[in-house]
Design an enzyme around this catalytic site. Structure first.
Site, PDB file in Angstrom:
ATOM      1  N   ARG A 113       0.868  -1.189   0.310  1.00  0.00           N
ATOM      2  CA  ARG A 113      -0.054   0.192   0.055  1.00  0.00           C
ATOM      3  C   ARG A 113       0.774   0.771   0.575  1.00  0.00           C
ATOM      4  O   ARG A 113       1.827   1.282   0.823  1.00  0.00           O
ATOM      5  CB  ARG A 113      -1.001  -0.196   1.593  1.00  0.00           C
ATOM      6  CG  ARG A 113      -2.437  -1.171   1.403  1.00  0.00           C
ATOM      7  CD  ARG A 113      -3.207  -0.730   2.312  1.00  0.00           C
ATOM      8  NE  ARG A 113      -3.854  -2.249   3.078  1.00  0.00           N
ATOM      9  CZ  ARG A 113      -5.276  -2.149   1.537  1.00  0.00           C
ATOM     10  NH1 ARG A 113      -5.151  -2.011   0.655  1.00  0.00           N
ATOM     11  NH2 ARG A 113      -5.849  -3.420   1.559  1.00  0.00           N
ATOM     12  N   HIS A 134       2.449  -9.687   0.441  1.00  0.00           N
ATOM     13  CA  HIS A 134       2.273  -8.664   1.879  1.00  0.00           C
ATOM     14  C   HIS A 134       3.860  -8.218   1.945  1.00  0.00           C
ATOM     15  O   HIS A 134       3.685  -7.836   3.857  1.00  0.00           O
ATOM     16  CB  HIS A 134       1.640 -10.147   1.802  1.00  0.00           C
ATOM     17  CG  HIS A 134       0.536  -8.888   3.365  1.00  0.00           C
ATOM     18  ND1 HIS A 134       0.241  -9.084   5.238  1.00  0.00           N
ATOM     19  CD2 HIS A 134      -0.562  -7.630   3.547  1.00  0.00           C
ATOM     20  CE1 HIS A 134       0.103  -8.513   5.337  1.00  0.00           C
ATOM     21  NE2 HIS A 134      -0.411  -7.519   4.579  1.00  0.00           N
ATOM     22  N   TYR A 139      -0.522   4.591  11.609  1.00  0.00           N
ATOM     23  CA  TYR A 139      -0.274   2.455  12.257  1.00  0.00           C
ATOM     24  C   TYR A 139       0.837   2.717  13.184  1.00  0.00           C
ATOM     25  O   TYR A 139       2.234   3.180  13.137  1.00  0.00           O
ATOM     26  CB  TYR A 139      -0.379   1.984  10.601  1.00  0.00           C
ATOM     27  CG  TYR A 139      -1.345   1.917   9.700  1.00  0.00           C
ATOM     28  CD1 TYR A 139      -2.090   3.047   9.790  1.00  0.00           C
ATOM     29  CD2 TYR A 139      -1.389   1.118   9.272  1.00  0.00           C
ATOM     30  CE1 TYR A 139      -4.001   2.716   9.015  1.00  0.00           C
ATOM     31  CE2 TYR A 139      -2.289   1.277   7.931  1.00  0.00           C
ATOM     32  CZ  TYR A 139      -3.513   1.639   8.336  1.00  0.00           C
ATOM     33  OH  TYR A 139      -4.828   1.750   7.436  1.00  0.00           O
TER      34      TYR A 139
END
Length: 684
Positions: free
Chosen positions: A369, A430, A463
């Protein structure tokens, strides 16, 4: 006889429990007012994603007649019924919180969200001018009649449905007006202290959109569609074109799963929408008041610092405050804890230095992302490629909801001269890994970063994540070989230190759990989700063998703790707060023999079996100490937290003089950056 306790909780209901914990922050009167508005927006966005992905998945299974039971023993239809009931209850809570407490409190601070019906004539006139100058020119009414089919209603768009009649004809007709998404949701009145939702302004001026017609009825509505289409099982020769095609399909063809409509809407309008969208009556959610709280980000953006939490400025770790970043890493591993440790002066600085250093030969990077910021990681990679360095970017095009942006960045990197690849067909990449190859006086040396969070300058500020900067030869060799597997035709192999999904992560974690499956064994795991049935069973076995187990799970947790004979030595906590808890930390054992790991993988089937994940051991004493410090705060009896009981219920535990875990960890990071953290001192 009492029923046996369940071995697994339902994953979809557990996810809704997580969003309920987010909603509880919006209901917390101890928080500044605009922070509560922010959490209403986050709650709403979370629920939208839940319907787009999870409810859509259950819908498809139910429509296909699938009766296969979930691990907790429910059919898709049974899950769908419970999920919709629970979601509606949460929406009712959110609406009540806004209507009865948050909105009146905002008015008390001279920030009023008004209804058109409550406005004086002077205010209506002012908004009428706004309507004709700024709103009217971009509206397009779409009629439905025998020559005009029911229009496509785009996902999550806000709309006004209208019934009109011709004074000279016997029938009325249906039309739809899309609320322009590029205009502010809340339109200000001249005094600057009051706002009116744009959809109410449009409804008040429908006669201008349908001149000569009689407005019979109108209502506001919003549609949620399935947003999780998948690529086919066959090998994809051009992944970028396949994803671009998938995005076009998503924008146009995905079936509707939810209709939100004003609770005062007439039966006729509701039935027209249900029929036109091919929904069932049970897919309709009547809303009292505002539809779509995600628009409240506009209110949170108002310049009222007195109604927000004080900022926590990130810090730069002491070791990175001076000197060459490569020399610092060469001296020893460096564990980072974001966002307290500044992403811009740590990870981003590492990659900027690599881009600018003439000794650097190669940079390899995964991107899952990405950020839209020009100052972000992607910009550094583009500069490095432009300067002639070999840059390899592994861009995951199928990162849900970020596909379009990732395609744009992939194209920009290719234009700058970078080698862009899209990973392994059938597996999402990922893993969060970076590799820098540098020519030094004593030869070629490799530097790596392995993390738990995305290389995203924006989310890195909100985050909570862990990262490791290292020049360890074995670890850097592992990362290099993983990149070779991802970008070339090499076979995946057993690594020296890394645990990599889908090959070794599951078996490696299971081996660590088995080692602690004994009296005196200890396991502490912090993750975003615990869903995988096999991992749940391994933890049950460890508990039954005598191990003490502490789990810190942000979102979905299917394990049932505290059940005699099953999980009586397992405790589960969860934290929600200013930052999104996102790190994955594993500690097996205690004392000098404990093993510590961090990485990108959660304990979910998709992470263990269908994604490329990378988890690294942390062996440096300072890094191990800091992980102990972090886990010590989260597991302290003094922190405010949520705890899961053996009935699957979450309880908010707030000790007297309770400590905010995120605030405590931020304070510790500041002390470390100032060189005032005493080794071995109590973190909590």
């Amino acid at each position: 006889m009492d029923a046996a306790p369940p071995r697994m909780l339902n994953r979809h209901l557990s996810w809704l429990d997580f969003d309920a914990r987010v909603l509880a922050l919006a209901e917390d009167e101890a928080l500044p007012l605009l922070e509560r508005v922010k959490f209403l927006a986050i709650f709403s966005t979370n629920l939208d994603e839940f319907f787009q992905v999870r409810v859509a998945e259950l819908d498809e299974q139910a429509d296909a007649g699938i009766r296969e039971l979930s691990p907790d023993g429910r059919t898709p239809n049974e899950q769908l019924g419970e999920v919709r009931e629970r979601a509606r209850a949460l929406m009712d809570r959110a609406e009540g919180e806004w209507r009865e407490r948050v909105r009146p409190a905002l008015a008390g601070e001279r920030l009023s969200v008004c209804s058109w019906e409550d406005l004086a004539e002077e205010d209506r006139k002012a908004l009428g001018e706004v309507f004709f100058e700024q709103i009217f020119p971009v509206l397009t009414p779409l009629a439905v009649d025998p020559t005009h089919p029911f229009p496509y209603i785009s996902n999550l768009s806000l709309n006004v449905a209208v019934l009109v009649s011709d004074p000279d004809g016997p029938h009325h007709r249906f039309a739809r007006i899309k609320v322009p998404p590029l205009l502010p949701r809340f339109q200000p009145l001249p005094d600057g202290n009051r706002w009116v939702p744009i959809e109410q302004i449009i409804e008040a001026h429908l006669d201008s959109l349908f001149p000569g017609m009689h407005i019979e009825d109108s209502t506001v509505f919003r549609v949620t569609r399935n947003q999780d289409p998948e690529l086919g099982e066959d090998e994809v020769l051009d992944l970028r074109r396949a994803v671009e095609s998938l995005l076009r399909e998503r924008r146009r063809s995905q079936h509707a799963v939810r209709l939100e409509i004003d609770a005062t809407a007439s039966d006729e309008l509701r039935d027209l929408l249900v029929d036109g969208l091919e929904l069932d009556p049970g897919d309709v959610d009547p809303i009292t008041g505002l539809i779509d709280f995600s628009g409240m980000w506009e209110l949170y953006g108002l310049d009222r610092p007195d109604l927000k939490e004080d900022p926590w400025p990130p810090v730069t770790p002491a070791r990175l405050q001076s000197g060459n970043v490569f020399e610092t890493i060469r001296e020893g591993d460096l564990l980072l804890h974001h966002p307290s440790d500044n992403f811009a002066t740590t990870v981003a600085a590492f990659l900027r230095a690599a881009a600018e250093d003439p000794r650097v030969l190669t940079i390899k990077q995964t991107l899952y992302r990405t950020s839209g910021s020009d100052q972000g990681i992607v910009a550094a990679l583009a500069r490095a490629a432009d300067e002639g360095k070999q840059v390899v970017a592994l861009v995951e095009l199928t990162a849900r909801f970020d596909e379009e942006r990732n395609i744009e960045w992939a194209q920009a990197l290719e234009q700058a001269g970078a080698h862009v690849v899209y990973g392994v067909v059938g597996l999402k990449t990922h893993a969060k890994i970076s590799l820098v190859v540098r020519r030094e006086p004593d030869g070629i040396r490799r530097y790596v970063h392995v993390g738990t969070g995305n290389y995203n300058s924006t989310t890195a500020r909100i985050y909570e994540d862990i990262g490791l900067l290292s020049a360890d030869e074995d670890l850097s060799s592992d990362v290099a070989e993983l990149f070779n597997y991802l970008t070339g035709f090499s076979r995946e192999r057993t690594y020296r230190k890394l645990l990599v999904a889908p090959s070794t992560l599951r078996s490696g974690l299971e081996a660590h759990i088995r080692e602690q499956s004994r009296p005196g064994g200890r396991i502490a795991i912090k993750a975003n989700g615990l869903v995988d049935p096999e991992m749940v069973e391994r933890l049950y076995e460890a508990s039954q063998a005598g191990a003490e187990i502490d789990l810190i799970i942000r979102g979905i947790c299917c394990l049932v703790p505290g059940v005699p004979g099953q999980s009586e030595r397992i405790r589960v906590r969860s934290f929600v707060g200013r930052y999104l808890e996102h790190s994955r930390i594993f500690r097996f054992g205690d004392g000098a023999d404990a093993k510590y790991l961090i990485g990108s993988g959660d304990l979910m089937p998709r992470n263990l079996d269908r994604r490329v994940e990378a988890v690294t051991p942390v062996e440096d004493p300072a890094g191990r100490e800091r992980l102990d410090e972090i886990l010590g705060v989260y597991l302290s009896k003094r922190v405010n937290r949520w705890e899961l009981d053996g009935n699957g219920e979450w309880h908010h535990v707030q000790p007297k003089s309770g400590v905010d875990a995120q605030r405590r960890l931020y304070d510790l990071a500041v002390r470390r950056a100032r060189g005032r953290r005493r080794p071995g001192s109590s973190p909590a």
